[in-house]
Scaffold this active site. Structure first.
Site, PDB file in Angstrom:
ATOM      1  N   ASP A   1     -10.914 -10.233   3.919  1.00  0.00           N
ATOM      2  CA  ASP A   1     -11.333 -11.598   4.299  1.00  0.00           C
ATOM      3  C   ASP A   1     -12.511 -11.492   5.253  1.00  0.00           C
ATOM      4  OD1 ASP A   1      -8.682 -10.815   6.046  1.00  0.00           O
ATOM      5  OD2 ASP A   1     -10.244 -11.705   7.282  1.00  0.00           O
TER       6      ASP A   1
ATOM      7  N   GLU B   1       0.834  -1.208   0.000  1.00  0.00           N
ATOM      8  CA  GLU B   1       0.000   0.000   0.000  1.00  0.00           C
ATOM      9  C   GLU B   1       0.862   1.248   0.000  1.00  0.00           C
ATOM     10  OE1 GLU B   1      -3.910  -0.833   2.644  1.00  0.00           O
ATOM     11  OE2 GLU B   1      -2.131  -0.106   3.614  1.00  0.00           O
TER      12      GLU B   1
HETATM   13  N1  ADE Z   1      -6.567  -7.776   8.968  1.00  0.00           N
HETATM   14  C1  ADE Z   1      -7.080  -8.309   7.839  1.00  0.00           C
HETATM   15  N2  ADE Z   1      -7.775  -9.410   8.107  1.00  0.00           N
HETATM   16  C2  ADE Z   1      -7.710  -9.599   9.444  1.00  0.00           C
HETATM   17  C3  ADE Z   1      -8.211 -10.570  10.332  1.00  0.00           C
HETATM   18  N3  ADE Z   1      -8.927 -11.604   9.865  1.00  0.00           N
HETATM   19  N4  ADE Z   1      -7.934 -10.448  11.643  1.00  0.00           N
HETATM   20  C4  ADE Z   1      -7.194  -9.425  12.094  1.00  0.00           C
HETATM   21  N5  ADE Z   1      -6.681  -8.485  11.305  1.00  0.00           N
HETATM   22  C5  ADE Z   1      -6.940  -8.553   9.991  1.00  0.00           C
END
Ligand code: ADE
Length: 249
Positions: free
Chosen positions: A216, A12
């Site tokens: 996610d 990024e």
């Molecule tokens: N950053 C991106 N995905 C995450 C997750 N599943 N848990 C903690 N930080 C994150």
């Protein structure tokens, strides 16, 4: 009025760095700070590092050593809100530490001696970030193709929960959300730095705003394709959003 742009990830930061005119590299506290100008604004770019303590150190250094007057954070997060899906973007309204627990001395989630469990982001700065996010992702969308469908992509604004944990199971995510729900909170996303940055900015009276692209769903699939997503989706988004934001601030 120097603006700090903190990123969680190197990919990024790379795109943002290309925007700086005459970038100057300063090493401090084991971190690399890039000082320069972007759209006639004094800007410092830095990687937060991972986790709350690391992010707090980075923020404190920005304020104490670089005289930063505003802080904005870009990164990725796991979606835990019901309709918060991969490719969506969340602008933070407030942060909470999902792993803060000094009960029974203090209420669950309360930051001891602060008398509160959430820390709000700066409203005017967040409003500009929200506007920049809407405009930014529209222009970014045309520029890439990714197997994750981003057709129904949405922009959300709300609570983000931070903790020193990569949440990578549906069960873990559900427990975290249910605990917060019992205390009257409904987080949209989880990540590992925002609440710490918010707390340091609160301590110094520095306006803070944050935006996170959902990489996610904080489940067993959370780590799969993470870096591909960051490179192909989150980084172009961060750049596009910040390009709009810098025009507005
Ligand atoms: N950053 C991106 N995905 C995450 C997750 N599943 N848990 C903690 N930080 C994150």
């Amino acid at each position: 009025m120097t603006l700090a742009i903190m990123s969680a990830l190197l990919d990024e930061q790379r795109g943002l760095l290309e925007q700086l005119s005459q970038p100057r590299r300063v090493q401090r506290a084991g971190r690399t700070f890039w000082c320069g100008q972007w759209a006639e604004q004094d800007v410092v770019l830095v990687l937060s590092k991972v986790g709350k303590v690391a992010a707090a150190t980075t923020t404190t250094t920005l304020i104490e050593a670089f005289d930063v007057k505003r802080v904005v954070f870009t990164g990725v997060a796991g979606g835990v809100g019901q309709s918060v899906n991969v490719g969506d973007v969340v602008v933070a309204q407030a942060f909470i530490q999902h792993d803060m627990d000094s009960s029974p001395l203090f209420a669950r989630y309360e930051i001891p001696l602060y008398g509160r469990d959430t820390l709000a982001c700066d409203e005017p700065l967040s409003a500009l970030l929200l506007e920049a996010t809407h405009t930014g992702i529209k222009s970014a969308r045309g520029h890439f193709h990714h197997e994750n469908s981003v057709q129904d992509q949405r922009v959300h604004q709300g609570l983000i929960a931070s903790g020193d944990q990569f949440v990578a199971s549906a069960q873990g995510a559900a427990a975290l959300v249910s605990g917060l729900k019992q205390a009257g909170h409904a987080p949209l996303a989880v990540e590992m730095e925002g609440a710490a940055v918010a707390q340091v900015c609160h301590d110094y009276g520095i306006p803070f705003a944050a935006v996170r692209t959902i990489s996610d769903r904080a489940d067993a699939q959370a780590h799969v394709d993470f870096s591909a997503f960051v490179q192909q989706v989150a980084s172009p988004y961060a750049l596009s959003i910040m390009r709009e934001f810098i025009k507005l601030v």
